[in-house]
Motif scaffolding. Structure first.
Motif, PDB file in Angstrom:
ATOM      1  N   LEU A   1       0.819  -1.211   0.000  1.00  0.00           N
ATOM      2  CA  LEU A   1       0.000   0.000   0.000  1.00  0.00           C
ATOM      3  C   LEU A   1       0.854   1.264   0.000  1.00  0.00           C
ATOM      4  N   LYS A   2       1.945   1.194   0.719  1.00  0.00           N
ATOM      5  CA  LYS A   2       2.838   2.340   0.755  1.00  0.00           C
ATOM      6  C   LYS A   2       3.403   2.596  -0.651  1.00  0.00           C
ATOM      7  N   ARG A   3       3.747   1.512  -1.294  1.00  0.00           N
ATOM      8  CA  ARG A   3       4.289   1.639  -2.640  1.00  0.00           C
ATOM      9  C   ARG A   3       3.255   2.245  -3.592  1.00  0.00           C
ATOM     10  N   VAL A   4       2.014   1.761  -3.467  1.00  0.00           N
ATOM     11  CA  VAL A   4       0.941   2.324  -4.295  1.00  0.00           C
ATOM     12  C   VAL A   4       0.850   3.828  -4.076  1.00  0.00           C
ATOM     13  N   LYS A   5       0.911   4.215  -2.811  1.00  0.00           N
ATOM     14  CA  LYS A   5       0.772   5.619  -2.467  1.00  0.00           C
ATOM     15  C   LYS A   5       1.923   6.441  -3.053  1.00  0.00           C
ATOM     16  N   ASP A   6       3.138   5.949  -2.827  1.00  0.00           N
ATOM     17  CA  ASP A   6       4.317   6.671  -3.319  1.00  0.00           C
ATOM     18  C   ASP A   6       4.305   6.806  -4.832  1.00  0.00           C
TER      19      ASP A   6
ATOM     20  N   SER B   1       1.821   6.406  -7.024  1.00  0.00           N
ATOM     21  CA  SER B   1       0.754   7.169  -7.665  1.00  0.00           C
ATOM     22  C   SER B   1       1.014   8.665  -7.483  1.00  0.00           C
ATOM     23  N   LYS B   2       1.693   9.013  -6.397  1.00  0.00           N
ATOM     24  CA  LYS B   2       2.071  10.404  -6.195  1.00  0.00           C
ATOM     25  C   LYS B   2       3.089  10.832  -7.256  1.00  0.00           C
TER      26      LYS B   2
ATOM     27  N   ASP C   1      -4.461  10.134  -9.691  1.00  0.00           N
ATOM     28  CA  ASP C   1      -5.487  10.224  -8.670  1.00  0.00           C
ATOM     29  C   ASP C   1      -5.648   8.861  -7.983  1.00  0.00           C
ATOM     30  N   GLY C   2      -5.593   8.860  -6.656  1.00  0.00           N
ATOM     31  CA  GLY C   2      -5.693   7.617  -5.890  1.00  0.00           C
ATOM     32  C   GLY C   2      -6.911   6.797  -6.268  1.00  0.00           C
TER      33      GLY C   2
ATOM     34  N   ASN D   1      -7.426   2.631  -7.848  1.00  0.00           N
ATOM     35  CA  ASN D   1      -8.309   1.604  -7.293  1.00  0.00           C
ATOM     36  C   ASN D   1      -9.394   1.124  -8.234  1.00  0.00           C
TER      37      ASN D   1
END
Ligand SMILES: Nc1ncnc2c1ncn2[C@@H]1O[C@H](COP(=O)(O)OP(=O)(O)OP(=O)(O)O)[C@@H](O)[C@H]1O
Ligand SMILES: [Mg+2]
Lengths: 253, 431
Positions: free
Chosen positions: A121-126, A128-129, A134-135, A139
């Motif tokens: 999840l952290k990787r997804v967040k980093d 996509s930033k 857009d988050g 998804n």
């Protein structure tokens, strides 16, 4: 990293690639330009392993492996990434879930434990930033209902998630507005290390202002007919392809 | 001396019926005995359907009826998995009620028991039992004549049941013939979910002929999740007869996971105004499986709404049949009826016969129906593989996506998980 030698490929009996020679080393960025229909996407597809194309001659060595002998998924796991010119929409398949499967299958193949949910999840967040995706898009179902630009961003997002050795970007810049272009280029530049490499297929020198190539190749009728430094792109922008084609005709005449 | 050897050739029907010779129903209640004898009489005038009969055109039943069966409770203690997320579970084994394995925790306003128990006590059952069964359907009539036991449910007015109620129907020996019989009655405003599962733990040759009658009264809400997991070489014919009153909701999700021949006859008479009906089905088939879903839905009164969604994934040399009929009566204005059947055919030797039908006699309605059949999307498959999914996983991901809108209809979380797991396991799933 990759050595393409005398690659010939055809589809439905028509020869599209007619002897491609290209070597890309770690740390390099190569741009491939060329008129519509010259075979750029075909080259990308053959490298990724699309089986509609028949390779009739030649070889491709990728990090010491015979690339042409590998299944598409094994090519990906070995570190090859293709950003599609036309990314497919896959309704009902969550972007995130399928990436998780992809990453964990690759890890399993290497004898590693699956990635912890938290790390994933952290990787997804980093990531996509990084591509300012857009988050909510991350998804959603893969590319379903995405705008053209969003699809391209999603390709770069997936590239960032998979962390490939060699990425082939097939016209990732077309259909992007100026801001998106900068964002995508930024993403590519930030992911660049001395150990990975990219092949950037494009029609526009504009992209190459952001992603500065070490070499520019011109693909014409299934062959690389000219290779030069980044300035070649500027020259092509100015003069088009005619002068190269004319040169060629003179040589062959 | 010469031995006269005279053989009387019995008809297929008589041979089949002789399977029941040893059954003793002397213990049964009088009203039920009457129903049994009447059904036997009816059967005399019926024949097993051939493929010349339109209703059975694509499903040949010869394999089912020309087999020797036994009707018996298991001799040995059965080892079965009873881990269901519920405090109420009726267990039948080979069609017989298992007092030992069934378990209950009484909930106020819900009577949940074996059918034979209910025959002794329930006035609703006495009044309505067998009233929905069709006279011209031989398999249903056979069940009426020879059913052993089954589940009974009566939910009283406005009772909202907390947990799903389970009916587990185990087949634990080879060549077992069983006739489970269920009866459900929801009073006005009642609300309950049921899971009805057939699980064949033996390997071969059994035939389950199940009949369920379901009465959904005014403003009651009912969901049934039917999971059919027969053995590779076993057969099932399941018949549901449903009546819906005003403002009621009926939902059925049918999952046919295994069985050589499985035929579902789902008949819904939506007799009330403003009813909601959901018919969903998923049939992921392999080997030589043959699955035939016949549904019939009658909109009798105005303002009804129905959604029918059946999806098939046909692998190997399996065959699927979908025949769904929605009938909108002249009086049934403002009906919304949507019907859809979609299939993925995975191989050249798998086939599907799909026939969605709408028959509309009212003029102010919104109805649609459609049927699609195709292969897995090759472009999508390549895209996923190019991102590192194995061919098998990519296929599983796409199959899951295809099935997802049916799976989303499941209102019981554990059933949802079970079906997802099944798809993953069988199409080389996601880890
Ligand atoms: N299935 C096919 N059958 C016959 N010819 C094909 C088929 N697919 C592609 N081609 C041809 O192969 C040639 C190369 O196509 P390709 O997509 O590789 O070009 P490209 O260089 O990527 O062009 P563009 O800049 O427009 O993206 C084209 O002439 C195209 O028409
Ligand atoms: Mg192209």
């Amino acid at each position: 990293m990759i050595k393409i030698k005398n690659l010939h490929a055809s589809i439905e009996g028509t020869e599209i690639l007619r002897g491609i020679n290209l070597e890309v080393k770690a740390g390099e960025i190569h741009a491939i330009m060329g008129p519509n229909g010259s075979g750029k996407s075909t080259l990308a597809s053959v490298l990724a392993g699309r089986d509609e194309y028949e390779v009739t001659e030649g070889s491709v060595d990728f990090l010491g492996n015979d690339l042409l002998d590998m299944e598409p998924e094994d090519r990906s796991r070995a570190g090859l990434f293709l950003a599609f010119q036309y990314p497919v929409e896959i309704p009902g398949v969550s972007n995130i879930n399928f990436l998780k499967t992809a990453i964990n299958e690759a890890r399993e193949k290497r004898g590693e434990e699956p990635m912890a949910a938290k790390d994933f999840l952290k990787r997804v967040k980093d990531k996509s930033k990084l591509v300012e995706l857009d988050g909510r898009l991350a998804n959603r179902s893969v590319n379903e209902g995405f705008s053209g630009g969003e699809k391209k961003r999603n390709e770069i997002f997936q590239m960032a998630m998979l962390d490939p050795k060699l990425s082939v970007l097939d016209e990732t810049d077309s259909g992007l507005d100026i801001d998106a272009l900068r964002v995508v280029a930024n993403g590519v530049n930030q992911l660049k290390t001395k150990d990975n490499a990219s092949i950037v297929i494009t029609h526009y020198q504009r992209l190459l202002d952001y992603i500065v190539p070490d070499f520019v190749h011109v693909l014409y009728q299934g062959r690389i007919v000219k290779t030069g430094p980044k300035e070649l792109a500027l020259e092509l922008e100015e003069k088009g392809y005619d002068w190269i084609i004319k040169d060629l005709e003179e040589v062959s005449a | 001396m010469e031995v006269m050897n005279e053989t009387v050739k019995m008809s297929t029907k008589d041979t089949f019926l002789s399977n029941f010779n040893l059954l003793d129903f002397s213990f049964d209640e009088d009203f039920s005995k009457d129903i049994r004898s009447a059904a036997k009489n009816t059967i005399e005038g019926l024949e097993f359907p051939t493929s010349k009969v339109e209703y059975w055109k694509y499903t040949r039943i010869n394999k089912i009826i020309k087999r020797d069966y036994s009707i018996s409770a298991p001799e040995n203690k059965v080892e079965i998995d009873l881990s269901v997320p519920s405090k109420n579970c009726i267990v039948l084994i080979n069609g017989f009620y298992s007092e030992e394995l069934s378990f209950f925790e009484s909930e106020v306003g819900v009577t949940f028991s074996s059918l034979s128990e209910a025959k002794k006590n329930s006035s609703v059952l006495k009044e309505k039992f067998n009233s929905l069964v069709k006279k011209d359907e031989i398999f249903a009539q056979i069940n009426s004549a020879y059913h052993q036991d089954g589940a009974f449910m009566h939910v009283e007015k406005n009772v909202q049941a907390e947990e799903p109620y389970y009916i587990l129907n185990f087949v634990d020996d080879s060549n077992i013939l069983s006739n489970p019989r269920n009866f459900v009655f929801l009073e006005q405003g009642a609300n309950v979910k049921v899971v009805l599962k057939t699980i064949n733990t033996a390997n071969a040759g059994s035939f389950t002929n199940m009949v369920s009658e379901l009465f959904i009264e005014k403003n009651a809400h009912f969901e049934i999740n039917k999971i059919q997991n027969e053995a590779d070489d076993s057969f099932q014919i399941a018949t549901e007869q449903v009546v819906q009153a005003d403002d009621s909701t009926f939902k059925i999700n049918t999952f046919t996971l295994n069985g050589a021949i499985v035929r579902n006859n789902l008949n819904i008479d939506s007799l009330g105004k403003n009813t909601m009906t959901y018919l969903n089905g998923l049939y992921p088939l392999k080997g030589k499986q043959h699955v035939d879903n016949h549904t019939y839905l009658l909109h009798r009164e105005p303002n009804g709404e129905s959604h029918e969604l059946y999806k098939g994934i046909l692998g190997d040399s399996s065959t699927g049949v979908f025949n769904g009929k929605v009938f909108v009566h002249r009086e049934a204005q403002k009906t919304n009826a949507f019907q859809s059947n979609a299939n993925i055919v995975m191989t050249d030797s798998a086939t599907i016969n799909s026939k969605p039908e709408l028959e509309i006699y009212a003029d102010d309605v919104k109805c649609s129906h459609g049927s699609t059949t195709g292969q897995l999307d090759e472009e999508a498959l390549f895209y996923l593989r190019a991102r590192g999914l194995s061919k098998d996983s990519a296929r599983a991901v796409l199959v899951n996506a295809f099935a997802s809108d049916v799976i989303e209809q499941i209102g019981v979380e554990s059933v949802k998980e079970e079906i997802e797991q099944y798809i993953d396991d069988n199409y080389q799933g996601i880890k």
